[in-house]
Design a protein around this motif. Sequence first.
Motif, PDB file in Angstrom:
ATOM      1  N   ARG A   1       0.844  -1.184   0.000  1.00 16.00           N
ATOM      2  CA  ARG A   1       0.000   0.000   0.000  1.00 16.00           C
ATOM      3  C   ARG A   1       0.878   1.232   0.000  1.00 16.00           C
ATOM      4  NH1 ARG A   1      -4.529  -1.219  -1.978  1.00 16.00           N
ATOM      5  NH2 ARG A   1      -5.193   0.860  -1.313  1.00 16.00           N
ATOM      6  N   ILE A   2       0.526   2.237  -0.794  1.00 15.77           N
ATOM      7  CA  ILE A   2       1.330   3.448  -0.941  1.00 15.77           C
ATOM      8  C   ILE A   2       0.604   4.615  -0.288  1.00 15.77           C
ATOM      9  CG2 ILE A   2       2.448   5.001  -2.565  1.00 15.77           C
ATOM     10  CD1 ILE A   2       3.609   2.159  -2.501  1.00 15.77           C
ATOM     11  N   ALA A   3       1.220   5.158   0.774  1.00 19.15           N
ATOM     12  CA  ALA A   3       0.629   6.307   1.459  1.00 19.15           C
ATOM     13  C   ALA A   3       1.282   7.614   1.015  1.00 19.15           C
ATOM     14  CB  ALA A   3       0.766   6.154   2.975  1.00 19.15           C
ATOM     15  N   THR A   4       2.568   7.569   0.691  1.00 20.30           N
ATOM     16  CA  THR A   4       3.302   8.780   0.334  1.00 20.30           C
ATOM     17  C   THR A   4       4.244   8.491  -0.833  1.00 20.30           C
ATOM     18  OG1 THR A   4       5.179   8.323   1.802  1.00 20.30           O
ATOM     19  CG2 THR A   4       3.280   9.479   2.762  1.00 20.30           C
ATOM     20  N   TRP A   5       4.826   9.542  -1.376  1.00 21.80           N
ATOM     21  CA  TRP A   5       5.782   9.361  -2.472  1.00 21.80           C
ATOM     22  C   TRP A   5       7.039   8.655  -1.983  1.00 21.80           C
ATOM     23  CZ3 TRP A   5      10.400  12.203  -4.180  1.00 21.80           C
ATOM     24  CH2 TRP A   5      10.980  12.952  -3.158  1.00 21.80           C
ATOM     25  N   SER A   6       7.388   8.823  -0.692  1.00 22.00           N
ATOM     26  CA  SER A   6       8.538   8.113  -0.129  1.00 22.00           C
ATOM     27  C   SER A   6       8.313   6.610  -0.202  1.00 22.00           C
ATOM     28  CB  SER A   6       8.781   8.540   1.322  1.00 22.00           C
ATOM     29  OG  SER A   6       9.002   9.926   1.414  1.00 22.00           O
ATOM     30  N   ASP A   7       7.091   6.173   0.120  1.00 22.72           N
ATOM     31  CA  ASP A   7       6.745   4.752  -0.007  1.00 22.72           C
ATOM     32  C   ASP A   7       6.914   4.291  -1.451  1.00 22.72           C
ATOM     33  OD1 ASP A   7       6.021   4.791   2.653  1.00 22.72           O
ATOM     34  OD2 ASP A   7       3.878   4.995   2.264  1.00 22.72           O
ATOM     35  N   ALA A   8       6.410   5.099  -2.390  1.00 27.16           N
ATOM     36  CA  ALA A   8       6.466   4.726  -3.797  1.00 27.16           C
ATOM     37  C   ALA A   8       7.906   4.589  -4.278  1.00 27.16           C
ATOM     38  CB  ALA A   8       5.726   5.770  -4.637  1.00 27.16           C
ATOM     39  N   LEU A   9       8.773   5.518  -3.888  1.00 27.83           N
ATOM     40  CA  LEU A   9      10.168   5.461  -4.317  1.00 27.83           C
ATOM     41  C   LEU A   9      10.855   4.198  -3.806  1.00 27.83           C
ATOM     42  CD1 LEU A   9      11.330   9.164  -3.822  1.00 27.83           C
ATOM     43  CD2 LEU A   9      10.826   8.005  -5.960  1.00 27.83           C
ATOM     44  N   THR A  10      10.613   3.857  -2.528  1.00 24.27           N
ATOM     45  CA  THR A  10      11.235   2.676  -1.935  1.00 24.27           C
ATOM     46  C   THR A  10      10.808   1.406  -2.668  1.00 24.27           C
ATOM     47  OG1 THR A  10      11.323   3.741   0.234  1.00 24.27           O
ATOM     48  CG2 THR A  10      11.526   1.353   0.185  1.00 24.27           C
ATOM     49  N   VAL A  11       9.500   1.277  -2.910  1.00 22.96           N
ATOM     50  CA  VAL A  11       8.978   0.059  -3.541  1.00 22.96           C
ATOM     51  C   VAL A  11       9.408  -0.018  -5.007  1.00 22.96           C
ATOM     52  CG1 VAL A  11       6.900  -1.232  -4.120  1.00 22.96           C
ATOM     53  CG2 VAL A  11       7.036  -0.006  -1.945  1.00 22.96           C
ATOM     54  N   LEU A  12       9.349   1.103  -5.718  1.00 20.26           N
ATOM     55  CA  LEU A  12       9.755   1.100  -7.127  1.00 20.26           C
ATOM     56  C   LEU A  12      11.231   0.726  -7.278  1.00 20.26           C
ATOM     57  CD1 LEU A  12       7.934   4.287  -8.478  1.00 20.26           C
ATOM     58  CD2 LEU A  12       7.481   1.918  -9.141  1.00 20.26           C
ATOM     59  N   THR A  13      12.064   1.234  -6.388  1.00 17.81           N
ATOM     60  CA  THR A  13      13.497   0.924  -6.446  1.00 17.81           C
ATOM     61  C   THR A  13      13.730  -0.565  -6.221  1.00 17.81           C
ATOM     62  OG1 THR A  13      14.077   3.142  -5.644  1.00 17.81           O
ATOM     63  CG2 THR A  13      15.762   1.432  -5.454  1.00 17.81           C
ATOM     64  N   ARG A  14      13.012  -1.140  -5.274  1.00 19.11           N
ATOM     65  CA  ARG A  14      13.168  -2.573  -4.988  1.00 19.11           C
ATOM     66  C   ARG A  14      12.855  -3.418  -6.218  1.00 19.11           C
ATOM     67  NH1 ARG A  14       8.453  -4.745  -1.834  1.00 19.11           N
ATOM     68  NH2 ARG A  14       8.982  -3.069  -0.379  1.00 19.11           N
ATOM     69  N   TYR A  15      11.717  -3.143  -6.867  1.00 20.66           N
ATOM     70  CA  TYR A  15      11.332  -3.938  -8.037  1.00 20.66           C
ATOM     71  C   TYR A  15      12.214  -3.631  -9.247  1.00 20.66           C
ATOM     72  CZ  TYR A  15       7.196  -5.725  -5.674  1.00 20.66           C
ATOM     73  OH  TYR A  15       6.350  -6.371  -4.806  1.00 20.66           O
ATOM     74  N   ALA A  16      12.674  -2.385  -9.361  1.00 23.43           N
ATOM     75  CA  ALA A  16      13.542  -2.025 -10.485  1.00 23.43           C
ATOM     76  C   ALA A  16      14.870  -2.765 -10.407  1.00 23.43           C
ATOM     77  CB  ALA A  16      13.778  -0.517 -10.500  1.00 23.43           C
ATOM     78  N   LEU A  17      15.422  -2.899  -9.202  1.00 24.50           N
ATOM     79  CA  LEU A  17      16.689  -3.618  -9.045  1.00 24.50           C
ATOM     80  C   LEU A  17      16.536  -5.088  -9.441  1.00 24.50           C
ATOM     81  CD1 LEU A  17      17.943  -2.110  -5.664  1.00 24.50           C
ATOM     82  CD2 LEU A  17      18.875  -1.698  -7.937  1.00 24.50           C
ATOM     83  N   ASP A  18      15.334  -5.628  -9.254  1.00 25.28           N
ATOM     84  CA  ASP A  18      15.078  -7.022  -9.632  1.00 25.28           C
ATOM     85  C   ASP A  18      14.560  -7.155 -11.067  1.00 25.28           C
ATOM     86  OD1 ASP A  18      15.845  -7.841  -7.118  1.00 25.28           O
ATOM     87  OD2 ASP A  18      13.815  -7.823  -6.298  1.00 25.28           O
ATOM     88  N   ARG A  19      14.484  -6.014 -11.776  1.00 26.05           N
ATOM     89  CA  ARG A  19      14.007  -6.012 -13.165  1.00 26.05           C
ATOM     90  C   ARG A  19      12.640  -6.656 -13.280  1.00 26.05           C
ATOM     91  NH1 ARG A  19      17.017  -2.670 -16.459  1.00 26.05           N
ATOM     92  NH2 ARG A  19      19.097  -2.580 -15.580  1.00 26.05           N
ATOM     93  N   GLN A  20      11.759  -6.305 -12.354  1.00 26.80           N
ATOM     94  CA  GLN A  20      10.452  -6.942 -12.298  1.00 26.80           C
ATOM     95  C   GLN A  20       9.363  -5.938 -12.659  1.00 26.80           C
ATOM     96  OE1 GLN A  20       9.783  -9.073  -8.656  1.00 26.80           O
ATOM     97  NE2 GLN A  20       7.569  -9.180  -8.957  1.00 26.80           N
ATOM     98  N   ASP A  21       8.507  -6.283 -13.613  1.00 22.78           N
ATOM     99  CA  ASP A  21       7.358  -5.451 -13.940  1.00 22.78           C
ATOM    100  C   ASP A  21       6.391  -5.446 -12.757  1.00 22.78           C
ATOM    101  OD1 ASP A  21       8.562  -5.233 -16.381  1.00 22.78           O
ATOM    102  OD2 ASP A  21       7.226  -6.648 -17.399  1.00 22.78           O
ATOM    103  N   VAL A  22       5.702  -4.307 -12.566  1.00 27.28           N
ATOM    104  CA  VAL A  22       4.835  -4.198 -11.392  1.00 27.28           C
ATOM    105  C   VAL A  22       3.435  -3.757 -11.793  1.00 27.28           C
ATOM    106  CG1 VAL A  22       6.669  -3.752  -9.723  1.00 27.28           C
ATOM    107  CG2 VAL A  22       5.673  -1.831 -10.964  1.00 27.28           C
ATOM    108  N   GLU A  23       2.492  -4.240 -11.011  1.00 28.09           N
ATOM    109  CA  GLU A  23       1.101  -3.836 -11.164  1.00 28.09           C
ATOM    110  C   GLU A  23       0.848  -2.666 -10.210  1.00 28.09           C
ATOM    111  OE1 GLU A  23      -2.471  -6.125  -9.569  1.00 28.09           O
ATOM    112  OE2 GLU A  23      -2.444  -6.741 -11.681  1.00 28.09           O
ATOM    113  N   VAL A  24       0.367  -1.548 -10.773  1.00 32.10           N
ATOM    114  CA  VAL A  24       0.180  -0.332  -9.985  1.00 32.10           C
ATOM    115  C   VAL A  24      -1.291   0.078 -10.010  1.00 32.10           C
ATOM    116  CG1 VAL A  24       0.897   2.066  -9.641  1.00 32.10           C
ATOM    117  CG2 VAL A  24       2.511   0.407 -10.622  1.00 32.10           C
TER     118      VAL A  24
END
Length: 458
Positions: A156-179
């Motif tokens: 769950r994303i409450a703030t942009w800080s949350d979004a940055l953390t989660v996006l970085t995690r999936y980007a490092l794993d080269r994983q497409d994400v459902e948003v």
Amino acid sequence: MSDLVGSIWWMIVALGVLVTFHEFGHYWVARRCGVKVLRFSVGFGKALWSRRDRHGTEFVIAALPLGGYVKMLDEAEGNVPADQLPHAFNRKPVWQRIAIVAAGPIANLVLCVALLWAMFVVGKEDYSATLGSVNGIAAEAGFQPGDRLLRIEDDRIATWSDALTVLTRYALDRQDVEVEVQDTDGATHTRQLPLSDLPPSFDETNVAAIAGLDWQHRRVPAVIERTEPGSPADGLLLPGDQITAIDGTPVYSFSDISPLVQKLGGTQSAKNGSASMVEVDRAGVRHAFEIRPARTRDPRSGTEYWALGIAPPSKLEPAPYDAVQRFGPVAAIPVAFRETGKMASDSLGMIRRMLTGHASVKNVSGPLTIAQVANATAKRGVAWFLFFLALLSLSLAIINLLPIPVLDGGHLLYYLIELVKGSPLSERTMATGQYVGLALLAGLMGLAFYNDILRLVT
């Protein structure tokens, strides 16, 4: 307070709090196990203040505030009188030694939960994860300006800080994400962001921008500060005008203008001298002007581009916060535990990715970065500084539990081997391990300082 003085001061405050709690964990459990504690020191080097209690423990605040230690009675440290042997650390059962060593990192973990609880009670103001402009792979995936991110996969994303953390995690794993997003009309949509399409090498600190996501609170208003003499806009647009559209395409921020102008410049009509319709808001009144973009050369790079001849605002006030995470004292307890678990998972995941080469070792930070972040979060308010302390306390706990001789985790490894083996490791083996641990620690510190200096230089 200057940034330099503020950085030094807040780093001393942060390390003082965290080291005190860490060493108090060792001290408190050692005393409960009947071990005589000779010294409790916050900092290293010359003592600036000291006091001895009735149990004979000397409490010290030392000159170099970059750590601390608890010195216990131990035959490995020197001769111990016969009547004091029952109070020596090395004479205690292995399970008690494990408890004493593990107490430091556990104290930091407990402190992390407490600090996050206090942060949620105070209320941490932040920005919502609302998009200001969209381009690149995000635009191709259907994201729109004004979309507010609600969920990324199971997070769950409450703030942009949350979004940055989660996006970085999936980007490092080269994983497409459902948003899951909420658009400007309040409707909810689910979109697929193909993070696997990111370039082979990308800036891990700027994942959102590389994916084409720009945040609403970071938008530079499309307000004109000045027009260049002799430019297409000179004599038509005025300082203070806010551009609202170009040829019918809405403009939300100053960064939207250049792509639209380049697109218009690339059309045959613009090459033949046709003008573009530029709509502006001037003191609340709408105006529209026909302006022909001109071909301009960048004096530094020599490249040519299409331009109107307008300059953005040079001074901007920070956007007001539009999100806050605040809970009551009781409701904040489970939230603090969940946040600690999430932060621990992210930190361990980053260590794993660095070890496997999926993340850059540039993510390792040293005291210079810690000082800068300490000062920056202190300026943002109590809640942000509490969050910084919590993250640093958790990091201290995790680092100390790494199975590296010299660190608490190395000692725990020795004692676990002793439990399995039935007898302590030889002094020679432990001494060799200490040298290896010192070498690894020196290398890690060298890398951290190198990254710090590289960040300052670049």
